[in-house]
Design a protein around this motif. Structure first.
Motif, mmCIF file in Angstrom:
data_model
loop_
_atom_site.group_PDB
_atom_site.id
_atom_site.type_symbol
_atom_site.label_atom_id
_atom_site.label_comp_id
_atom_site.label_asym_id
_atom_site.label_seq_id
_atom_site.Cartn_x
_atom_site.Cartn_y
_atom_site.Cartn_z
ATOM 1 N N THR A 85 0.862 -1.185 0.000
ATOM 2 C CA THR A 85 0.000 0.000 0.000
ATOM 3 C C THR A 85 0.899 1.236 0.000
ATOM 4 N N THR A 86 0.265 2.390 -0.027
ATOM 5 C CA THR A 86 1.034 3.633 0.025
ATOM 6 C C THR A 86 1.780 3.772 1.355
ATOM 7 N N LYS A 87 1.329 3.088 2.406
ATOM 8 C CA LYS A 87 2.084 3.067 3.665
ATOM 9 C C LYS A 87 3.485 2.504 3.431
ATOM 10 N N ASP A 88 3.562 1.468 2.596
ATOM 11 C CA ASP A 88 4.850 0.849 2.302
ATOM 12 C C ASP A 88 5.737 1.788 1.490
ATOM 13 N N VAL A 89 5.123 2.517 0.572
ATOM 14 C CA VAL A 89 5.885 3.489 -0.226
ATOM 15 C C VAL A 89 6.501 4.530 0.698
#
Length: 121
Positions: A85-89
């Motif tokens: 997810t964008t959390k990982d980015v």
């Protein structure tokens, strides 16, 4: 973030992750973001892991870390959705910033962090 969520639960594709992370430090293997940071020494690896831990706690998002000599392997996935997810980015970008601040570089996939043994005589 550019609002590039690929699925209703927020998961993004490997391609989206790599495009948004904007650093060559990361690859995607088996649906997880992965980077191997060549720390050179165990002490530098410990400092790197401690700083990554601080950033992860602040973000409320936790990577899997493997501390070894002379490298640290970092793996990211958003566990509650079973994908990237964008959390990982965002956390990958933070981790790469931490590495740069310590002068630690990610090593290329397939490159050995351990120097070859000298030939036997």
């Amino acid at each position: 973030m550019a609002g590039t969520e690929d699925t209703a639960d927020g998961r993004i594709s490997s391609e989206t992750f790599l495009a948004e992370v904007r650093t060559p430090d990361w690859s995607v293997v088996g649906g997880r973001a992965r980077a191997v940071f060549a720390t050179g020494t165990f002490a530098t690896g410990l400092r790197f892991v401690a700083l990554v831990g601080e950033r992860a706690e602040a973000a409320g998002h936790h990577p899997d870390l493997e501390l070894g000599y002379p490298e640290v392997v970092v793996s990211l996935v958003t566990h509650d959705v079973g994908g990237l997810t964008t959390k990982d980015v965002r956390l990958a970008q933070e981790i790469s910033t931490v590495a740069a601040g310590l002068g630690v570089q990610a090593r290329a996939a397939g490159e050995s962090a351990v120097p070859p043994s000298p030939p036997e005589t």
